[in-house]
Design a protein around this motif. Structure first.
Motif, PDB file in Angstrom:
ATOM      1  N   THR A 361       1.135  -0.659   0.044  1.00 14.67           N
ATOM      2  CA  THR A 361      -0.029   0.381  -0.263  1.00 14.67           C
ATOM      3  C   THR A 361       1.056   1.301   0.240  1.00 14.67           C
ATOM      4  N   ALA A 362      -0.081   2.343   0.075  1.00 10.78           N
ATOM      5  CA  ALA A 362       0.946   3.843  -0.354  1.00 10.78           C
ATOM      6  C   ALA A 362       1.656   4.101   1.298  1.00 10.78           C
ATOM      7  N   ASN A 399       5.523  -0.477  -8.953  1.00  9.98           N
ATOM      8  CA  ASN A 399       5.515  -1.782  -9.205  1.00  9.98           C
ATOM      9  C   ASN A 399       4.229  -1.647  -9.734  1.00  9.98           C
ATOM     10  N   HIS A 400       3.980  -2.434  -7.630  1.00  5.93           N
ATOM     11  CA  HIS A 400       2.413  -2.877  -8.065  1.00  5.93           C
ATOM     12  C   HIS A 400       2.338  -1.996  -6.129  1.00  5.93           C
ATOM     13  N   VAL A 401       1.793  -0.749  -5.970  1.00  8.35           N
ATOM     14  CA  VAL A 401       2.111  -0.154  -4.815  1.00  8.35           C
ATOM     15  C   VAL A 401       0.212   0.126  -5.134  1.00  8.35           C
ATOM     16  N   ASP A 402      -0.846  -0.131  -4.110  1.00  9.22           N
ATOM     17  CA  ASP A 402      -2.453   0.123  -4.588  1.00  9.22           C
ATOM     18  C   ASP A 402      -2.415   1.750  -3.399  1.00  9.22           C
ATOM     19  N   GLY A 525       8.397  -5.242  -0.949  1.00  6.10           N
ATOM     20  CA  GLY A 525       6.995  -6.323  -1.081  1.00  6.10           C
ATOM     21  C   GLY A 525       6.347  -6.898   0.219  1.00  6.10           C
ATOM     22  N   ARG A 526       5.281  -8.172  -0.495  1.00  8.57           N
ATOM     23  CA  ARG A 526       5.020  -8.619   0.987  1.00  8.57           C
ATOM     24  C   ARG A 526       5.485 -10.139   0.441  1.00  8.57           C
ATOM     25  N   HIS A 527       5.546 -10.635   1.453  1.00  8.23           N
ATOM     26  CA  HIS A 527       5.756 -12.707   1.969  1.00  8.23           C
ATOM     27  C   HIS A 527       4.444 -13.333   1.604  1.00  8.23           C
TER      28      HIS A 527
END
Length: 538
Positions: A361-362, A399-402, A525-527
């Motif tokens: 997320t932002a 890249n992929h950020v909500d 990012g996330r795991h």
């Protein structure tokens, strides 16, 4: 002479930044893993003094960021020093995890085990060596000690008060450089160069900064003052420690003042000690220790002492950027409410564990940026009062950020906002990042954002001389360690990488035609929730 040294450093940094396109010498180098050095330097014949091993409960990252609820500043004690050393550079656990790193299959075997530490290190090499010079009146007999990272003990190398030698090497009247004792942080190049050869110097100078970044956090958490000194003559200190300066050298000095010290009369100065050397030999595991001309040349050049005027340091800072800011959500400080001791014991590199969805997320990105950027202000002889100016800047490849359009941005800490630097590439940000990454241990499609830390190498060299390269990289490493800590506190994944094509990444950020360069990158990012991980706490 200094101009020649400055040119050596410039040529080395240019080779580093272009290595994705023009490989550095030596070509076709093969790592001899069977003959690698020990991960823990030791002096087998020296007396050993065990240190307290208990890890204290420390304030949270939120408290450290806001300055609230911190312990009052006091002097150092052996217990506080032991906590600083163990949480920053001592072995904390054995780690095994399933990821995409190339050596994952071997890590299940004991002889190839990963032993986790609180501070990040390029390739997990941990090339920094820590020495303690104790003066009269401290909790230990005066002398020189080496911190054995594997066993959390001090190895006594010399008896006698030689703090005068350190003070003489510092060569300054700055009261902030005075101490009852001193921590010396040296770098042993072979612990890194056996793997990275000529690229070594770039990596280890950032490793030093990462360690100093951990100390910048631990010192206020422990209630003790800490100031890094980077501008001094290392030759007398290398002689004191009986080091071959081309193989290992002192890069940073931290003064220590004990909470309870037998005070000397005010009119009794401490004279420089007579020339003496540490009297024990270090163990060398490698049958063949190689040196690399590129590393030796840039180290000799960058070792030239620096003494910039305080009012000139600002000339090395990145300039303000124009543009309409994209506001970030306010930092979610509650997400940083985890004790620093817990954060350091859980910090790790992500390697191939990134997974999405859900997206980064932002707000999570902004919280990480705010905490990391604050690390650019630290007490040091190369900074003005208040810890400024900053020598680095943070950038984002979203890249992929909500909540944030894909593209590249510069982070403005003052406004806590992003300044657009470039649109999303035609073939997509994930494809662009993967094309510019020349290693195989990450897939960029799973990464939320790539943070880039930049600096102005030429401007830093103009202000600080050849030593400026080390100073800049130390700040880069400090910012990276802060990003790791912020990500860990938020239960996000983070991984520092040097495997991008810097030239292409600079172009994407609009840095062509300027003297600003990307120096280090951090993946965020996330795991996945369910992972096959093991951490055996020591």
């Amino acid at each position: 002479m200094q101009q020649d040294a400055r040119q050596v450093v410039r040529e080395y940094t240019e080779a580093v930044f272009r290595r994705a396109r023009t490989p550095m010498e030596p070509l076709n180098y093969e790592v001899d893993w069977a003959d690698q050095p020990s991960r823990h330097k030791s002096y087998p014949d020296a007396s050993r003094l065990p240190l307290p091993a208990e890890l204290p409960e420390l304030p949270t990252l939120r408290d450290l960021h806001t300055g609230a609820d911190l312990p009052p500043t006091t002097g150092w004690s052996l217990t506080r020093l032991a906590a600083l050393l163990r949480l920053s550079y001592g072995v904390l656990d054995r780690r095994m995890t399933v990821n995409w790193n190339q050596d994952v299959a071997k890590r299940a075997h004991f002889e190839h085990a990963v032993w986790g530490r609180g501070t990040a290190s390029g390739g997990g090499m941990y090339p920094v060596e820590l020495y303690l010079v104790v003066g009269a009146g401290g909790p230990l007999l005066p002398g020189v000690y080496h911190y054995h990272t594997g066993t959390h003990v001090l190895e006594r190398l010399l008896l006698g008060d030689v703090t005068g030698t350190v003070r003489a090497a510092l060569g300054t009247d700055d009261p902030g450089a005075a101490g009852d004792s001193y921590l010396l942080a040296g770098i042993r190049f072979w612990k890194n160069s056996f793997k990275y050869n000529s690229f070594c110097y770039h990596v280890v100078t950032q490793d030093l900064g990462a360690l100093l970044g951990s100390w910048d956090l631990l010192a206020p958490a422990l209630g003790v003052p800490l100031r890094r000194l980077l501008c001094f003559d290392p030759a007398p200190l290398d002689r004191l420690l009986d080091l071959d300066s081309d193989a290992e050298s002192v890069f940073a000095v931290v003064p220590l003042n004990w909470a309870e010290t037998a005070a000397r009369p005010a009119d009794e100065p401490v004279a420089a000690a007579a020339p003496v050397r540490a009297r024990y030999d270090a163990f060398e595991r490698s049958r063949r220790v190689r040196d690399f001309p590129g590393v030796t040349a840039v180290h000799r050049a960058a070792a030239a002492p620096a003494a910039p005027a305080p009012d000139t340091v600002g000339a090395a800072a990145p300039p303000d950027l124009p543009g309409e800011p994209v506001a970030l959500p306010a930092p979610q400080l509650d997400r940083l409410a985890r004790p620093l001791s817990t954060v350091l014991t859980n910090r790790s590199s992500s390697f191939g564990r990134f997974r999405r969805p859900p997206e980064l997320t932002a707000a999570e990105l902004g919280t990480t940026l705010a905490f990391a950027a604050a690390g650019r202000r630290y007490p040091a002889d190369v900074k003005q009062s208040g810890g400024g100016p900053e020598l680095t800047r943070l950038w984002v490849f979203a890249n992929h950020v909500d909540g944030l359009p894909s593209g590249s941005y510069a982070y403005c800490e003052r406004r806590h906002a992003l300044l657009p630097a470039g649109a999303e590439p035609d073939d997509g940000m994930s494809a662009f990042l993967q094309q510019q990454y020349f290693l195989t241990n990450y897939t960029m499609g799973q990464v939320g954002a790539v943070l880039a830390i930049s600096g102005r190498p030429d401007a830093v060299l103009d202000v600080f001389g050849p030593r400026g390269y080390r100073i800049l990289n130390a700040e880069v490493g400090t910012v990276a360690q802060r990003a790791y800590c912020a990500a860990t506190a938020q239960r996000l994944g983070c991984g520092a990488v040097l495997g991008f094509d810097n030239v292409a990444m600079n172009t994407a950020l609009g840095l062509d035609g300027t003297d600003e360069r990307t120096v280090l990158f951090l993946l965020l990012g996330r795991h996945p929730d369910g992972t096959a991980d093991l951490a055996y706490r020591l």
